[in-house]
Structure formats: C-alpha cells, structure tokens
Write an enzyme that holds these catalytic residues in place. Structure first.
Site, PDB file in Angstrom:
ATOM      1  N   ARG A  83       0.830  -1.225   0.000  1.00  0.00           N
ATOM      2  CA  ARG A  83       0.000   0.000   0.000  1.00  0.00           C
ATOM      3  C   ARG A  83       0.860   1.270   0.000  1.00  0.00           C
ATOM      4  NH1 ARG A  83      -1.940  -3.356  -1.434  1.00  0.00           N
ATOM      5  NH2 ARG A  83      -3.471  -4.750  -0.512  1.00  0.00           N
TER       6      ARG A  83
ATOM      7  N   SER B 248     -10.337   0.754   4.472  1.00  0.00           N
ATOM      8  CA  SER B 248      -9.451   0.585   5.623  1.00  0.00           C
ATOM      9  C   SER B 248      -8.739   1.905   5.914  1.00  0.00           C
ATOM     10  CB  SER B 248      -8.418  -0.503   5.309  1.00  0.00           C
ATOM     11  OG  SER B 248      -7.571  -0.656   6.407  1.00  0.00           O
TER      12      SER B 248
ATOM     13  N   GLU C 191      -3.389   4.689   6.721  1.00  0.00           N
ATOM     14  CA  GLU C 191      -3.179   4.441   5.280  1.00  0.00           C
ATOM     15  C   GLU C 191      -3.824   5.572   4.459  1.00  0.00           C
ATOM     16  OE1 GLU C 191      -4.398   0.447   3.784  1.00  0.00           O
ATOM     17  OE2 GLU C 191      -5.617   1.564   2.363  1.00  0.00           O
TER      18      GLU C 191
HETATM   19  C1  FAD Z   1     -15.506   1.166   0.487  1.00  0.00           C
HETATM   20  C2  FAD Z   1     -14.023   1.280   0.189  1.00  0.00           C
HETATM   21  C3  FAD Z   1     -13.276   0.133  -0.009  1.00  0.00           C
HETATM   22  C4  FAD Z   1     -11.904   0.212  -0.324  1.00  0.00           C
HETATM   23  N1  FAD Z   1     -11.203  -0.937  -0.512  1.00  0.00           N
HETATM   24  C5  FAD Z   1      -9.882  -0.871  -0.839  1.00  0.00           C
HETATM   25  C6  FAD Z   1      -9.128  -2.065  -1.051  1.00  0.00           C
HETATM   26  O1  FAD Z   1      -9.647  -3.171  -0.969  1.00  0.00           O
HETATM   27  N2  FAD Z   1      -7.810  -1.942  -1.379  1.00  0.00           N
HETATM   28  C7  FAD Z   1      -7.207  -0.728  -1.492  1.00  0.00           C
HETATM   29  O2  FAD Z   1      -6.006  -0.682  -1.799  1.00  0.00           O
HETATM   30  N3  FAD Z   1      -7.895   0.426  -1.294  1.00  0.00           N
HETATM   31  C8  FAD Z   1      -9.208   0.381  -0.968  1.00  0.00           C
HETATM   32  N4  FAD Z   1      -9.919   1.532  -0.743  1.00  0.00           N
HETATM   33  C9  FAD Z   1      -9.233   2.828  -0.796  1.00  0.00           C
HETATM   34  C10 FAD Z   1      -9.385   3.546  -2.152  1.00  0.00           C
HETATM   35  O3  FAD Z   1     -10.486   3.071  -2.871  1.00  0.00           O
HETATM   36  C11 FAD Z   1      -8.141   3.405  -3.013  1.00  0.00           C
HETATM   37  O4  FAD Z   1      -7.029   3.925  -2.331  1.00  0.00           O
HETATM   38  C12 FAD Z   1      -8.290   4.158  -4.348  1.00  0.00           C
HETATM   39  O5  FAD Z   1      -7.184   3.878  -5.165  1.00  0.00           O
HETATM   40  C13 FAD Z   1      -8.407   5.666  -4.173  1.00  0.00           C
HETATM   41  O6  FAD Z   1      -8.747   6.204  -5.440  1.00  0.00           O
HETATM   42  P1  FAD Z   1      -9.336   7.676  -5.565  1.00  0.00           P
HETATM   43  O7  FAD Z   1      -9.448   7.990  -6.999  1.00  0.00           O
HETATM   44  O8  FAD Z   1     -10.581   7.780  -4.772  1.00  0.00           O
HETATM   45  O9  FAD Z   1      -8.162   8.495  -4.909  1.00  0.00           O
HETATM   46  P2  FAD Z   1      -8.284   9.759  -3.933  1.00  0.00           P
HETATM   47  O10 FAD Z   1      -8.852   9.329  -2.634  1.00  0.00           O
HETATM   48  O11 FAD Z   1      -8.942  10.868  -4.639  1.00  0.00           O
HETATM   49  O12 FAD Z   1      -6.749  10.087  -3.735  1.00  0.00           O
HETATM   50  C14 FAD Z   1      -5.927   9.190  -3.007  1.00  0.00           C
HETATM   51  C15 FAD Z   1      -4.480   9.670  -3.121  1.00  0.00           C
HETATM   52  O13 FAD Z   1      -4.026   9.509  -4.451  1.00  0.00           O
HETATM   53  C16 FAD Z   1      -3.621  10.757  -4.979  1.00  0.00           C
HETATM   54  N5  FAD Z   1      -4.030  10.775  -6.380  1.00  0.00           N
HETATM   55  C17 FAD Z   1      -5.256  10.510  -6.874  1.00  0.00           C
HETATM   56  N6  FAD Z   1      -5.226  10.563  -8.221  1.00  0.00           N
HETATM   57  C18 FAD Z   1      -3.954  10.857  -8.564  1.00  0.00           C
HETATM   58  C19 FAD Z   1      -3.292  11.075  -9.805  1.00  0.00           C
HETATM   59  N7  FAD Z   1      -3.929  10.983 -10.980  1.00  0.00           N
HETATM   60  N8  FAD Z   1      -1.975  11.400  -9.784  1.00  0.00           N
HETATM   61  C20 FAD Z   1      -1.293  11.506  -8.613  1.00  0.00           C
HETATM   62  N9  FAD Z   1      -1.879  11.313  -7.409  1.00  0.00           N
HETATM   63  C21 FAD Z   1      -3.189  10.995  -7.390  1.00  0.00           C
HETATM   64  C22 FAD Z   1      -4.306  11.820  -4.130  1.00  0.00           C
HETATM   65  O14 FAD Z   1      -3.593  13.027  -4.123  1.00  0.00           O
HETATM   66  C23 FAD Z   1      -4.317  11.145  -2.780  1.00  0.00           C
HETATM   67  O15 FAD Z   1      -3.062  11.304  -2.158  1.00  0.00           O
HETATM   68  C24 FAD Z   1     -11.289   1.485  -0.417  1.00  0.00           C
HETATM   69  C25 FAD Z   1     -12.055   2.647  -0.217  1.00  0.00           C
HETATM   70  C26 FAD Z   1     -13.410   2.544   0.093  1.00  0.00           C
HETATM   71  C27 FAD Z   1     -14.198   3.798   0.281  1.00  0.00           C
END
Ligand code: FAD
Length: 374
Positions: A177, A254, A349
C-alpha cells in the site's frame, strides 16, 4: 464557476471555494481555493498554466475514496481527474496484452472491461472504488492481487522538472500500500499502462473466504467474472462496496495499513485466532480491523464526535457532524487502544490532503496522533 471553452466545447471547469467535502467519500473537508475538473488530457497544459499563479505543487484528487481533507480546505489548486478511456496499445514480450488507461477512469469499470475482454489480472480488485490514476499511489490491492502484479509504466507530469515523464513500474517503489507517489505531490499521474494475460479463468484464488464462496480449493481458478462476483459478495458483507450499505457509506475502506508482524508476533496472534496474510514483499501482516476487534472496539461504538466504528466491519465511518479534526481524534483513540492492548502501533493508510494545522498550532486536538502527512 468559470467555464473555459475551446471551439464551443467545455473542456475544463474551474471553481473557486468549492467545498471538498462533496468530493470525498467521507464527506469531510473545507473549500478548495481553486478546483479544476479535467475531462480531457489534451487540456492539461491549461491547468499547468493556471497553477503558475499559486505557490507549491497542486493537489490531485480522484474519487476522494482514500482522502481526508483538512477542515481548513486547500489553498493550493486542486485538480480532479475526470479523464476516461481504455485502449489496447500492444503486446508485451511475454505475450500479455498492454492496456493504457486514462487516470480518471473508474477502477470498477476497468475491472469489468478487462473481464469482458477475456483479460485477467484485475478480477480480485472488483468493488474497489476510485480512479485508475490513484491505483499506483498506494499499490491498490485486495484478495491476493495488487497493482504491482500488472503495472508496466505510468505517464505523469513532474511538478519539480515541470515536464512530462514516463516512469517504469520498477522505479515506482511499489510496496505494501505504498509507492514513491504516496504522500508526495511531485507527480500527477496522467495515464497508466497494465500488462494483462488472456484467459477465461482467473488468477489462482488465494483467499479462503473467496475460495469458499466459489467452492474451489485455495490456489484453484474459476471463470474471472464469477471470481469478481464472489469478491463483490465478500466485500458487500463487510460494507466494503460504496453505496451498498446506507449509513455506512461515509468511509475510506481501511483507515490503517495492515501492520507487518515479527515472527514472534505472528505466532502469538495466530494462536489467538488471527487470520494472517502473506504479501508479495514476503511480509506477514494482520488486518487493522482484526486488531481493533481484539482490542475491544464494539461494532457501532462512538470514537469522536460524528465518527464511529462501522456496524458491519471494524473500520471508521463518518456521520452527521464529522470533521477532519474529529476524524483524526478518532484515529488517535484507535491507535492508542490497539497499542495498549496488543503492543502493535497502527499507522494511517488514508491520505491527508489540504492545509493541516502545523505543529504547535493549538487548534489541533491535544490527543491526536502524529500523522504521516506529506
Ligand atoms: C468502500 C471502500 C473500499 C476500499 N477498498 C480498498 C481495497 O480493498 N484496497 C485498497 O487498496 N484500497 C481500498 N480503498 C481505498 C481507495 O479506494 C483506493 O485507495 C483508491 O485507489 C483511491 O482512489 P481515488 O481515486 O478515490 O483516490 P483519492 O482518494 O482521490 O486520492 C488518493 C491519493 O491519491 C492521490 N491521487 C489521486 N489521483 C492521482 C493522480 N492521478 N496522480 C497523482 N496522485 C493521485 C491523491 O492526491 C491522494 O493522495 C477502499 C475505499 C473505500 C471507500
């Protein structure tokens, strides 16, 4: 809101003072001084030009499903990646299909699309919210599959060099992660290339709960669409699919990393009934949710104003009245009790975005944990 037009086509919406709470799954966070929605990669240079009036690197946001935004909001420009598109761009030397995906593309759609095209490597990631551009940031993974298994390269804008770069997966520092992108605002990821194998059957199923649903032995394989459905069913039962669980939907999944265990800790926790997982970096880890349960947190119990343990699973969810300060206070409560009860220190995380109080600023709750902020 300022809408910039090019030849009659809307291409980038720029808003001032937009509450970021609306753009995150937790529904927490103050306003963005400048918020730009990027729909077309061709317009990215417009955003780069816009940022010249502001100090520091901008903040990138995908679907906001792993983000806790400060109550003060964000004074640097915020770029929301809304670009879409998946295309096959060639074949790797080992015969795998190379697929290029726009950073704003939803991961859930990519999983469905690849399964529909008979490609495997993403099926265990079914139901994870967020955009594809965010997946390398924390090497997204679940049920035995991680982005590092299939990532080939990313293209990004480097805010230090102020030019486009292509970064091979080997230099992305992908770990449990984490990656070089985690906690850094140096790069904005624009496209991501994966190498996916053609197969009707999934990768081996390594998680017992998923194998049991499919009625296959651990290490067995099944049609990838069925595997994705089994993963979704397991996730739904824990409220880990957005929108499936009503009041539990203000979540980031998480909140904490699964901590790495020493051999002695692993032996002890296994004796107490913990389900331990072995990761590709050879680390043995236990889930933070198991540690929360072991430390006596009851489902649904309050942790701080507007923040409680989910009724479905040992993770944190937000309710009416939740603030970023309250959420960090709740994190502190969990970290402290788990440390006291198990001797293991949990680390967040979740990504902390925006303008957080600086050390010594008395507006921060006295008992809050030290957070890994970039
Ligand atoms: C119900 C639920 C279940 C989940 N299950 C999992 C799981 O099983 N495994 C897991 O790993 N995660 C899980 N997550 C966490 C999350 O879904 C992941 O981390 C996902 O990749 C975040 O994507 P996002 O587009 O929402 O990113 P955001 O939350 O918008 O951003 C997350 C981070 O990434 C950066 N970021 C986003 N886009 C870019 C880009 N294009 N370039 C550079 N930086 C960027 C942001 O600045 C921030 O630091 C879960 C979340 C929820 C709500």
């Amino acid at each position: 809101m300022i809408i910039i037009h090019r030849g009659g086509t809307t291409f980038m919406r720029v808003t001032h003072g937009l509450p970021l709470a609306r753009k995150t799954t937790l529904g927490i966070g103050g306003p963005a001084a400048v918020f730009a929605d990027l729909e077309d990669l061709a317009d990215f240079p417009e955003f780069v030009a816009l940022t010249k009036s502001y100090p520091g690197a901008p903040t990138c946001l995908g679907a906001g499903s792993n983000a806790l935004v400060a109550d003060a909001g964000c004074s640097s420009p915020v770029l929301r990646m809304n670009t879409r598109g998946v295309r096959v761009v060639g074949e790797a030397a080992d015969g795998r299909t190379l697929v290029e995906v726009q950073a704003g593309h939803p991961l859930t759609d990519l999983v469905d699309t690849t399964i529909g095209h008979g490609l495997i490597g993403m099926e265990m990631l079914a139901g994870i919210p967020g955009t594809v551009g965010a997946t390398p940031v924390q090497n997204v993974g679940a049920y035995g599959q991680e982005i590092s298994d299939t990532l080939v390269e990313v293209t990004a804008w480097d805010w230090v060099l102020r030019r486009h770069v292509t970064l091979d997966a080997a230099v992305c520092g992908l770990g449990h992660r984490t990656s070089v992108f985690k906690g850094s605002s140096r790069w904005t990821l624009l496209t991501v290339v994966f190498a996916l194998r053609k197969s009707a059957l999934s990768a081996p199923v390594t998680y017992r709960v998923v194998a049991e649903r499919l009625d296959v032995p651990i290490g067995g394989r099944a049609p990838s669409a069925e595997v994705a459905q089994a993963v979704l069913a397991v996730r739904r039962s824990k409220g880990m699919v957005l929108g499936c669980s009503g009041a539990e939907s203000r979540t980031v999944g998480s909140v904490f990393f699964s901590p790495e265990l020493t051999a002695a800790q692993a032996g002890q926790l296994e004796g107490e009934g913990a389900s331990l997982n072995c990761f590709p970096d050879d680390s043995i880890r236990v889930s933070a949710s198991w540690l929360m349960r072991r430390s006596g947190f009851a489902l649904g119990s309050p942790l701080a104003e507007g923040v409680r343990v989910s009724y479905l699973h040992h993770t944190l969810v937000a309710d009416e009245g939740a603030t970023a300060a309250g959420f960090t206070e709740a994190i502190g409560v969990v970290v402290q009790r788990v440390l006291e009860q198990t001797g293991i220190r949990l680390t967040p995380e979740i990504d902390f975005l925006g303008d957080w109080p600086q050390e010594g600023d008395t507006s921060e709750p006295a008992d809050s944990v030290v957070l890994d902020r970039a």
